[in-house]
Design a protein around this motif. Structure first.
Motif, mmCIF file in Angstrom:
data_model
loop_
_atom_site.group_PDB
_atom_site.id
_atom_site.type_symbol
_atom_site.label_atom_id
_atom_site.label_comp_id
_atom_site.label_asym_id
_atom_site.label_seq_id
_atom_site.Cartn_x
_atom_site.Cartn_y
_atom_site.Cartn_z
ATOM 1 N N LEU A 194 0.951 -1.316 0.139
ATOM 2 C CA LEU A 194 0.312 0.056 0.193
ATOM 3 C C LEU A 194 0.852 0.956 0.248
ATOM 4 O O LEU A 194 1.676 1.032 0.511
ATOM 5 C CB LEU A 194 -0.851 -0.002 1.101
ATOM 6 C CG LEU A 194 -2.175 -1.251 1.425
ATOM 7 C CD1 LEU A 194 -2.751 -0.831 2.751
ATOM 8 C CD2 LEU A 194 -2.759 -0.973 0.549
ATOM 9 N N LEU A 195 0.779 2.503 -0.784
ATOM 10 C CA LEU A 195 1.481 3.562 -0.521
ATOM 11 C C LEU A 195 0.316 4.382 -0.022
ATOM 12 O O LEU A 195 -0.962 5.195 -0.098
ATOM 13 C CB LEU A 195 1.370 4.125 -1.928
ATOM 14 C CG LEU A 195 2.501 5.396 -2.567
ATOM 15 C CD1 LEU A 195 3.540 5.059 -1.723
ATOM 16 C CD2 LEU A 195 2.144 5.646 -4.001
ATOM 17 N N HIS A 205 -17.094 12.175 -0.418
ATOM 18 C CA HIS A 205 -16.883 10.923 -0.251
ATOM 19 C C HIS A 205 -16.314 10.314 1.083
ATOM 20 O O HIS A 205 -15.777 11.641 1.767
ATOM 21 C CB HIS A 205 -15.773 11.000 -1.160
ATOM 22 C CG HIS A 205 -15.933 10.708 -2.772
ATOM 23 N ND1 HIS A 205 -16.051 9.497 -2.883
ATOM 24 C CD2 HIS A 205 -16.187 12.014 -3.177
ATOM 25 C CE1 HIS A 205 -16.954 10.045 -4.502
ATOM 26 N NE2 HIS A 205 -16.817 11.472 -4.942
ATOM 27 N N ALA A 206 -16.569 9.446 1.501
ATOM 28 C CA ALA A 206 -15.783 8.471 2.826
ATOM 29 C C ALA A 206 -14.358 8.832 2.342
ATOM 30 O O ALA A 206 -14.083 8.417 0.761
ATOM 31 C CB ALA A 206 -16.786 7.221 2.503
ATOM 32 N N CYS A 207 -13.819 8.564 3.722
ATOM 33 C CA CYS A 207 -11.844 8.601 3.467
ATOM 34 C C CYS A 207 -11.452 7.141 2.578
ATOM 35 O O CYS A 207 -10.998 7.314 2.403
ATOM 36 C CB CYS A 207 -11.504 8.694 4.722
ATOM 37 S SG CYS A 207 -12.216 10.310 5.063
ATOM 38 N N ASP A 208 -12.143 6.675 2.898
ATOM 39 C CA ASP A 208 -11.622 5.077 1.896
ATOM 40 C C ASP A 208 -12.358 4.935 0.595
ATOM 41 O O ASP A 208 -12.225 3.409 0.220
ATOM 42 C CB ASP A 208 -11.738 3.333 3.155
ATOM 43 C CG ASP A 208 -13.530 3.419 3.573
ATOM 44 O OD1 ASP A 208 -14.662 4.332 2.732
ATOM 45 O OD2 ASP A 208 -13.380 2.735 5.154
ATOM 46 N N LEU A 213 -6.678 3.596 4.339
ATOM 47 C CA LEU A 213 -7.598 4.065 3.811
ATOM 48 C C LEU A 213 -7.888 3.506 2.791
ATOM 49 O O LEU A 213 -8.740 2.643 2.399
ATOM 50 C CB LEU A 213 -7.819 5.672 3.657
ATOM 51 C CG LEU A 213 -7.361 6.606 4.686
ATOM 52 C CD1 LEU A 213 -7.873 7.612 4.990
ATOM 53 C CD2 LEU A 213 -9.103 6.238 5.940
ATOM 54 N N ALA A 214 -6.639 3.517 2.201
ATOM 55 C CA ALA A 214 -6.797 3.082 0.627
ATOM 56 C C ALA A 214 -6.966 1.004 1.022
ATOM 57 O O ALA A 214 -7.554 0.471 0.091
ATOM 58 C CB ALA A 214 -5.690 2.891 0.445
ATOM 59 N N GLY A 215 -6.209 0.588 1.720
ATOM 60 C CA GLY A 215 -6.236 -1.386 2.566
ATOM 61 C C GLY A 215 -7.206 -1.659 2.689
ATOM 62 O O GLY A 215 -8.070 -2.503 2.040
ATOM 63 N N VAL A 216 -8.155 -0.407 3.247
ATOM 64 C CA VAL A 216 -9.959 -1.219 3.691
ATOM 65 C C VAL A 216 -10.456 -0.684 2.332
ATOM 66 O O VAL A 216 -11.821 -1.427 1.767
ATOM 67 C CB VAL A 216 -10.111 0.095 5.002
ATOM 68 C CG1 VAL A 216 -11.573 -0.262 5.359
ATOM 69 C CG2 VAL A 216 -9.393 -0.719 5.969
ATOM 70 N N GLY A 217 -10.861 0.146 1.642
ATOM 71 C CA GLY A 217 -10.813 0.777 0.779
ATOM 72 C C GLY A 217 -10.980 -0.465 -0.811
ATOM 73 O O GLY A 217 -12.145 -0.954 -1.140
ATOM 74 N N VAL A 218 -10.182 -0.935 -1.280
ATOM 75 C CA VAL A 218 -9.865 -1.928 -1.354
ATOM 76 C C VAL A 218 -10.010 -3.567 -1.418
ATOM 77 O O VAL A 218 -9.780 -4.173 -1.906
ATOM 78 C CB VAL A 218 -8.501 -1.728 -2.286
ATOM 79 C CG1 VAL A 218 -8.345 -0.125 -3.063
ATOM 80 C CG2 VAL A 218 -6.880 -2.050 -1.419
ATOM 81 N N GLY A 219 -10.392 -3.613 0.123
ATOM 82 C CA GLY A 219 -10.345 -4.864 0.867
ATOM 83 C C GLY A 219 -9.477 -5.774 1.114
ATOM 84 O O GLY A 219 -9.155 -6.820 1.233
ATOM 85 N N ASP A 240 -10.677 -2.331 12.362
ATOM 86 C CA ASP A 240 -10.113 -3.348 13.617
ATOM 87 C C ASP A 240 -9.113 -4.011 13.109
ATOM 88 O O ASP A 240 -7.772 -4.296 13.569
ATOM 89 C CB ASP A 240 -11.016 -4.131 14.655
ATOM 90 C CG ASP A 240 -11.626 -3.113 15.358
ATOM 91 O OD1 ASP A 240 -10.931 -2.480 16.063
ATOM 92 O OD2 ASP A 240 -12.906 -3.203 14.619
ATOM 93 N N GLU A 241 -8.556 -4.772 11.897
ATOM 94 C CA GLU A 241 -7.687 -5.573 11.595
ATOM 95 C C GLU A 241 -6.498 -5.103 10.741
ATOM 96 O O GLU A 241 -4.900 -5.132 10.782
ATOM 97 C CB GLU A 241 -8.460 -6.539 10.166
ATOM 98 C CG GLU A 241 -7.216 -7.582 9.209
ATOM 99 C CD GLU A 241 -7.953 -8.197 8.717
ATOM 100 O OE1 GLU A 241 -7.890 -9.263 8.448
ATOM 101 O OE2 GLU A 241 -8.063 -7.366 7.009
ATOM 102 N N ALA A 242 -7.329 -3.603 10.012
ATOM 103 C CA ALA A 242 -5.713 -2.541 9.671
ATOM 104 C C ALA A 242 -4.955 -2.765 11.366
ATOM 105 O O ALA A 242 -4.426 -2.388 10.556
ATOM 106 C CB ALA A 242 -6.229 -1.030 8.831
ATOM 107 N N VAL A 243 -5.775 -1.309 11.879
ATOM 108 C CA VAL A 243 -4.957 -1.342 13.042
ATOM 109 C C VAL A 243 -4.252 -2.398 13.666
ATOM 110 O O VAL A 243 -3.464 -2.681 14.996
ATOM 111 C CB VAL A 243 -5.978 -0.661 14.367
ATOM 112 C CG1 VAL A 243 -5.295 -0.601 15.507
ATOM 113 C CG2 VAL A 243 -6.386 0.538 13.300
ATOM 114 N N SER A 244 -5.357 -3.889 13.638
ATOM 115 C CA SER A 244 -4.378 -4.941 15.217
ATOM 116 C C SER A 244 -3.139 -5.660 14.435
ATOM 117 O O SER A 244 -2.683 -6.274 14.582
ATOM 118 C CB SER A 244 -5.170 -5.511 15.146
ATOM 119 O OG SER A 244 -5.855 -6.131 14.462
#
Length: 503
Positions: A5-6, A209-212, A446-452, A458-462
C-alpha cells in the motif's frame, strides 16, 4: 493479493511518501520539500503545483529506493494539511496559490460575519468561523480577487488536489469537511441554505466521499509523471491529523492522539456529536466517529525554529560528535530542571488556534536573566508546547471528552525527553507507536480498507500498529509543572491587550 500500500502525506514543509507491507512495516519511504510563502504579515501560502511536483519526486524515489514494482501496489491513500482552498478553473488549472492553515488574512471578514450569524454557523458546522478555515479563504477570494473569483469552478483541499492529479476526479472527503461552514457536522452533508447565506456557490463544492471510497485510478498521464502504475486504485483520503490518529491506533471512542509535527495538538475520538466553540470538531476518517481536536501553531516547528536560530554551534560540530544538532539541543535541555527555573515560553509563533483562537498572539520568552542558558530556552520551548497541549486537554474535559492515554506521533515523539515532559505536564500516560510514519500509514490504511486489503479498521490497526515505548508521568515533577502552567496561562492574559494593540 498485491503486496503493498502507498501512503502520501501533504505536510506543511514537505510531501512524504511511504510504501507499506501488509503488517505495517515500511518497505521504503522518502520526502520532498517545498516552500511556504509569506508575502505579507498574516499571510502564509503555498503553490499546489509544487506539492504535485514533490509527490512525483518522492514517489519515484520510494519506488527506486525500495526496488518496488508499482504494479504490486494495491491502493493509494492520501492525507493532507487542513483548511486549504485551492481554486481550480473549468480546465482543472490552479488559479493562484492557496492560503494554508496558518494564514489569517481573512480576520476582518470573519469578524463581520460572526457579528451577524456566529451562533447560527456554530450550530450547523460545530466550529466557529475563523480566518484559518477554508470558508474564510473562499470569501476572501470573492472580496479581493476579482480577476480570479469569476473563473473558479471548484475549490479543493490539499489531499483532494493530489487525488485529482492522480485520477482526474475532483472530490471532497468527509474528514476535511469541517473547514467549510456550510458543511453540516451532524449529517456530513452540505447545507444549501448556509451556502446561500455565506455566499459560497454550491457549484464550488465537489461531491463528498467517505475517506476510504475509491474515487478513481491512476491515469496514464499521472503514471508517466509519478512512476506509478496506470489503473492503481486511489482512495479519497483525509485530513492529516485524522490519518495520523488512525495510524497511531486511535479508532474507538476515548482513545486520543497527541500530535507533534510542525503544529501541535490532540485528537480525541468520540462516537457522538460534541461541539465546543473553543475546540475543533471534525469527522474521523473511521466511519461513525468524530474527532474533538485541539490544534496549536506551536509543535515541532518550535524546535525547528530554535535549531535554525540558536544552534549554529551544534550544527558546526555535528560531524565531529556524530550526533545531530537536535540531539545536542535535547542534551542541553535535559540538564535543566523541570519548570526551567522560571523560564516560560508562549509558543504562539503564528498566532494561536485552539483554545484561545487569537491570530494576534505572539511568541514570548519570560523569566530570562544572566544566569539562564540556551538550555533553559530550549527546555522552556518544549514545556511551552506541552502547556499548550494541556490547555487543550483541560478544555476538552470541560466539554465532556476525557483523554486517559495519549498515542504520540510526529517528529517530537522521537525525543524521549520531550515526550516525557508532555507526560509529566498532562499527568497522562503517553504511548509511542512503532512507526514514526503514522500519518502516511493511516492514509495507506484508508486505501487498504477501500480496496479490501483489510476487512475493516480493527484488522488494519491490529495488523499494523505496535507500541515501542511508554511514558508514565513522574509525580515528583507535578508541582513544578502546575506552577509553570499557571504562569503560562497568566502571561497570555496579561499580554493579550498589548499583543492586540501592536497589530
Amino acid at each position: 493479493m498485491k503486496r503493498y500500500l502507498l501512503g502520501i502525506d501533504i505536510g506543511t514543509s514537505a510531501c512524504k511518501a511511504a510504501v507499506f507491507e501488509r503488517d505495517g512495516s515500511v518497505a521504503a519511504d522518502a520526502s520532498a520539500g517545498y516552500p511556504v510563502y509569506y508575502p505579507r504579515e498574516g499571510w502564509a501560502e503555498q503553490d499546489p503545483r509544487e506539492w504535485w511536483a514533490a509527490v512525483c519526486t518522492a514517489v519515484k524515489t520510494v519506488l527506486e529506493k525500495g526496488k518496488i514494482d508499482p504494479a504490486e501496489i494495491a491502493g493509494i491513500g492520501i492525507d493532507g494539511q487542513s483548511w486549504s482552498a485551492i481554486p481550480l478553473d473549468a480546465d482543472g488549472e490552479v488559479l493562484c496559490n492557496t492560503p494554508i492553515w496558518m494564514d489569517t488574512r481573512a480576520q476582518e471578514i470573519c469578524d463581520r460575519i460572526n457579528a451577524e450569524m456566529e451562533e447560527e454557523i456554530f450550530a450547523l458546522a460545530g466550529n466557529k468561523l475563523q480566518p484559518s478555515y477554508t470558508t474564510a479563504k473562499i470569501l476572501w477570494y470573492r472580496e479581493h480577487c476579482p480577476e480570479i473569483y469569476p473563473k473558479i469552478d471548484k475549490i479543493l483541499q490539499s489531499n483532494s488536489y493530489i487525488a485529482y492529479r492522480l485520477t482526474g476526479v475532483m472530490s471532497q472527503d468527509l474528514s476535511q469537511g469541517y473547514g467549510l461552514h456550510c458543511f453540516d457536522m451532524h449529517t456530513g452533508t452540505y447545507d444549501e441554505k448556509m451556502c446561500e447565506k455565506l455566499g459560497i456557490p454550491r457549484s464550488f463544492l465537489p461531491r463528498i466521499h467517505a475517506c476510504d471510497d475509491v474515487i478513481g485510478s491512476v491515469t496514464e498521464k499521472a503514471a508517466k509523471e509519478s512512476g506509478l502504475a496506470e489503473g492503481t486504485p486511489v482512495a479519497a483520503g483525509g485530513l492529516d491529523a485524522a490519518c495520523g490518529t488512525l495510524g497511531a491506533g486511535v479508532l474507538h471512542s476515548g482513545q486520543t492522539q497527541e500530535q507533534g509535527g510542525q503544529a501541535g495538538g490532540m485528537s480525541i475520538c468520540i462516537d457522538s456529536y460534541r461541539a465546543d466553540p473553543r475546540l475543533i470538531l471534525g469527522f474521523h476518517v473511521v466511519p461513525g466517529h468524530w474527532l474533538l481536536q485541539g490544534g496549536t501553531t506551536g509543535g515541532g516547528g518550535v524546535m525547528r525554529w530554535m535549531e535554525r536560530e540558536l544552534a549554529d554551534y551544534e550544527r558546526s560540530v555535528k560531524d565531529a560528535v556524530g550526533r545531530s544538532s537536535f540531539d545536542q539541543m535535547n542534551d542541553l535541555a535535559a540538564k535543566i530542571p523541570p519548570g526551567s527555573e522560571g523560564v516560560v515560553f508562549l509558543p504562539y509563533m503564528a498566532g494561536e488556534r485552539s483554545p484561545i483562537w487569537d491570530p494576534q498572539a505572539k511568541g514570548v520568552f519570560y523569566g530570562l536573566d544572566f544566569a539562564k542558558t540556551k538550555g533553559h530556552m530550549i527546555r522552556a520551548g518544549m514545556e511551552g508546547v506541552a502547556y499548550a497541549l494541556e490547555h487543550n486537554l483541560r478544555t476538552a474535559e470541560e466539554a465532556g471528552a476525557r483523554a486517559e492515554v495519549l498515542c504520540a506521533m510526529g517528529g517530537s515523539a522521537n525525543s524521549l525527553l520531550w515526550t516525557q515532559i508532555k507526560s509529566d505536564v498532562t499527568g497522562r500516560v503517553i504511548t509511542v507507536p512503532a512507526s514514526d510514519t503514522a500519518t502516511t500509514l493511516g492514509a495507506a490504511m484508508l486505501a487498504g480498507v477501500g480496496v479490501g486489503y483489510y476487512k475493516d479498521y480493527d484488522e488494519a490497526v491490529s495488523t499494523t500498529v505496535r507500541e515501542t515505548r511508554r511514558h508514565v508521568p513522574n509525580p515528583e515533577n507535578r508541582e513544578a509543572y502546575e506552577k509553570g502552567y499557571e504562569l503560562y496561562r497568566e502571561l497570555y492574559e496579561a499580554l493579550k491587550e498589548t499583543m492586540h494593540r501592536q497589530r
